[in-house]
Structures are given as structure tokens and as C-alpha cells.
Scaffold this active site. Structure first.
Site, PDB file in Angstrom:
ATOM      1  CG  ASN A  15      -1.781   1.223   1.336  1.00 23.44           C
ATOM      2  OD1 ASN A  15      -1.846   2.022   0.394  1.00 23.44           O
ATOM      3  ND2 ASN A  15      -2.446   1.389   2.464  1.00 23.44           N
ATOM      4  CD1 TRP A  16       3.749   1.227  -2.765  1.00 24.99           C
ATOM      5  CD2 TRP A  16       3.804   2.431  -4.652  1.00 24.99           C
ATOM      6  NE1 TRP A  16       4.629   0.613  -3.619  1.00 24.99           N
ATOM      7  CE2 TRP A  16       4.684   1.335  -4.790  1.00 24.99           C
ATOM      8  CE3 TRP A  16       3.675   3.311  -5.718  1.00 24.99           C
ATOM      9  CZ2 TRP A  16       5.438   1.104  -5.946  1.00 24.99           C
ATOM     10  CZ3 TRP A  16       4.421   3.090  -6.875  1.00 24.99           C
ATOM     11  CH2 TRP A  16       5.287   1.998  -6.979  1.00 24.99           C
ATOM     12  CE  LYS A  17      -0.274   3.305   4.726  1.00 19.08           C
ATOM     13  NZ  LYS A  17      -0.131   3.422   6.160  1.00 19.08           N
ATOM     14  CG  HIS A  98      -5.847   1.899   5.229  1.00 19.86           C
ATOM     15  ND1 HIS A  98      -5.406   2.845   6.128  1.00 19.86           N
ATOM     16  CD2 HIS A  98      -4.820   1.035   5.056  1.00 19.86           C
ATOM     17  CE1 HIS A  98      -4.157   2.553   6.468  1.00 19.86           C
ATOM     18  NE2 HIS A  98      -3.779   1.456   5.831  1.00 19.86           N
ATOM     19  CD  GLU A 100      -2.954   5.552   6.687  1.00 19.02           C
ATOM     20  OE1 GLU A 100      -2.972   5.540   5.449  1.00 19.02           O
ATOM     21  OE2 GLU A 100      -2.017   5.069   7.358  1.00 19.02           O
ATOM     22  CD  GLU A 169      -3.299  -2.326   7.370  1.00 17.58           C
ATOM     23  OE1 GLU A 169      -2.139  -2.471   6.969  1.00 17.58           O
ATOM     24  OE2 GLU A 169      -4.015  -1.374   7.027  1.00 17.58           O
ATOM     25  N   GLY A 175       2.664   2.476  10.801  1.00 21.53           N
ATOM     26  CA  GLY A 175       3.633   3.556  10.642  1.00 21.53           C
ATOM     27  C   GLY A 175       4.375   3.924  11.919  1.00 21.53           C
ATOM     28  CB  SER A 215       5.322  -1.665  12.106  1.00 22.91           C
ATOM     29  OG  SER A 215       4.978  -0.315  12.364  1.00 22.91           O
TER      30      SER A 215
HETATM   31  P1  13P Z   1       3.106   0.500   7.700  1.00 20.43           P
HETATM   32  O1  13P Z   1       3.619  -0.784   7.111  1.00 20.43           O
HETATM   33  O2  13P Z   1       3.867   1.713   7.221  1.00 20.43           O
HETATM   34  O3  13P Z   1       2.971   0.431   9.171  1.00 20.43           O
HETATM   35  O4  13P Z   1       1.616   0.729   7.122  1.00 20.43           O
HETATM   36  C1  13P Z   1       0.722  -0.319   7.204  1.00 20.43           C
HETATM   37  C2  13P Z   1      -0.462   0.025   6.408  1.00 20.43           C
HETATM   38  O5  13P Z   1      -1.199   0.943   6.734  1.00 20.43           O
HETATM   39  C3  13P Z   1      -0.714  -0.758   5.190  1.00 20.43           C
HETATM   40  O6  13P Z   1      -2.004  -0.557   4.710  1.00 20.43           O
END
Ligand code: 13P
Length: 274
Positions: A15-17, A98, A100, A169, A175, A215
């Protein structure tokens, strides 16, 4: 480890966001092209890069996914992208709910439910993201939160034999560099599978792949995936470094072989990623 687990082909999703650019696309494509993996791999870049990546990766084993999907089919919904458009573009899966998006864009279990059904209707593999925040974990209500996200997010879902994935998650692990321990993650994954059995039936629950995200790195990937109910990984930050992401995929692939997934085993349904 049971026989059913062998049948769930592992999956790794990047997931590159809101990250990446032409440089990352080029280095990622160069890292993955011509390589074979015993795991399904997908990259979810920002929408604007999807077409380029689909073109570059068309002869590779890597699929492209989206980070979101509209709950609407078409019409006056500025800024939205429909499941049908994603499917027609060549996208195989979409992340839904997600944390976020739940925290910043008012996604809730009800909108997730509509999106899951819409994705299924259009032949995309929905990856429903769920997880508790730190307050909820500290208050010891993790399982209540997960139960609600699952039961409302999948209410009256008609799978019609198609596939669905759940990504656990924990918000506090995203993160932060503070991944859940394999045991912690397994406990929740086991709970998720049990609840899926109640909601969708035992056979379906055994078939659904459960991914862990939060993470994930090349250092903890193997241990996490060694857990009975963890069938794959959803990787954020580490996927922005193509070498790092490749190392994670290779580890998962090696582990898939070690776990008994036969090389070349077929995807589980028409909506599976491959
Ligand atoms: P990280 O791997 O940066 O913690 O992010 C996880 C994530 O939100 C994947 O969708």
C-alpha cells in the site's frame, strides 16, 4: 497447521498510500519483472500511476490494486472512481476501510459494507481492513471492535462463491515501527476466522485469507507469516523501498513452499489475484 491452511495461497500487498512517483515505479518494476513467486503479490499505487504500472507489469506476476473504491456506480460524485472503472482498467483488488480512510475520510462499517458488495459485484477482490486503535486495545475491547467491524462490514454480503480478504491492521502498529507480536496478531486472526465462520459459514471462513498489516518489515515478516491464521501481509512504509519489499515477498514465497503450498498452485477463484 491444518490442511486448510495449505490451500490458502499467501498474499502480499503493498500500500503506497499518497507516496511514490515515476522513480519508484521504475525501480519497483525493475525489481519484480521476470521473477517468480509462490505467493500472490499486488501493489496499490495512487490512482494516477495505475495505468502506467499495469502496462509495465503486464508480463509479470504482480497485480495492481486500488487503495479505495467508490460506493457509487456512476454519476455526479466528483473525485470518485468506480469498481467497474477499476476492473476495466485491469485492477484486481481494492482495499476497503483502511484505518486512515476511516479516521480522515469518514469511512464507516456501513460504507465499507456497500463497497465490499460493489467490489464483489464487479469482480474485484475486496480487502476489508479492520483493526483497533490504542485506546481500544488498552480498554481491552479489541475483540468487540473487530466483531463490530466484521459483522457490520459484511452484513448481508453475497459472496456468491467469490473471494474476500480481511486485513487486520491494528491502528497503533501502522507507521509506528511497533508491529504486533506474532502471538498478539495470531490471537486476533484466530478470533476473526471464528467470527467469519459464524457470519459466512465454516467452509468460507477456512478459505478466506487473513492478512496482517502494521510495521511489517523484512525482519518480522517470516515470524508473522508462520502463525496459523496469518495468510499474508499488507505492507506500507517498507513497500516504498523496492529492495525491501522484494525481500519480504521472497521470504513469504519461500515460506509458502516450506508450508506446503505446491509451486504453481491455482488461485482460489475467478476473483483471486494473480
Ligand atoms: P506500515 O507498514 O507503514 O505500518 O503501514 C501499514 C499500512 O497501513 C498498510 O495498509
Amino acid at each position: 497447521m491444518n490442511a486448510q491452511q495449505h490451500k490458502r495461497k499467501p498474499m502480499v500487498i503493498a500500500n503506497w498510500k499518497l507516496n511514490g512517483g515515476i522513480d519508484l515505479i521504475c525501480t519497483s518494476v525493475a525489481s519484480f519483472i521476470g521473477k517468480h513467486f509462490e505467493t500472490q503479490i499486488a501493489i496499490c499505487p495512487p490512482y494516477i500511476y495505475m495505468r502506467d504500472m499495469l502496462t509495465f507489469l503486464q508480463h509479470s506476476e504482480i497485480s495492481i490494486g486500488s487503495q479505495n473504491v467508490s460506493k457509487f456506480e456512476s454519476g455526479a460524485y466528483t473525485g470518485e472512481t468506480s469498481a467497474q472503472m477499476l476492473k476495466q482498467a485491469g485492477c484486481k483488488l481494492c482495499l476497503i476501510g483502511h484505518s486512515e480512510r476511516r479516521a480522515m475520510f469518514r469511512e464507516n462499517n456501513q460504507s465499507c459494507q456497500i463497497k465490499v458488495q460493489t467490489a464483489l459485484n464487479h469482480g474485484l477482490l475486496p480487502v476489508l481492513c479492520i483493526g483497533e486503535n490504542l485506546e481500544e486495545r488498552d480498554a481491552n475491547i479489541t475483540k468487540d471492535v473487530i466483531f463490530r467491524q466484521l459483522s457490520e462490514g459484511l452484513e448481508n454480503i453475497n459472496l456468491d462463491g467469490k473471494d474476500l480478504c480481511i486485513a487486520y491492521e491494528p491502528v497503533w502498529a501502522i507507521g509506528t515501527g511497533l508491529a504486533a507480536t506474532p502471538e498478539m496478531a495470531q490471537e486476533v486472526h484466530q478470533f476473526i476466522r471464528r467470527e467469519l465462520a459464524v457470519l459466512l459459514g465454516e467452509a468460507t471462513a477456512e478459505r478466506i485469507r487473513l492478512l496482517y498489516g502494521g510495521s511489517v518489515t523484512k525482519t518480522n515478516a517470516k515470524e508473522l507469516l508462520a502463525q496459523t491464521d496469518i495468510d499474508g501481509l499488507l505492507v506500507g512504509g517498507a513497500s516504498l523501498d523496492p529492495g525491501h519489499f522484494l525481500a519480504i515477498c521472497q521470504q513469504v514465497s519461500e515460506q509458502a513452499i516450506a508450508k506446503g503450498n505446491q509451486p504453481g498452485s491455482a488461485p482460489q477463484s475467478a476473483a483471486s489475484v494473480n
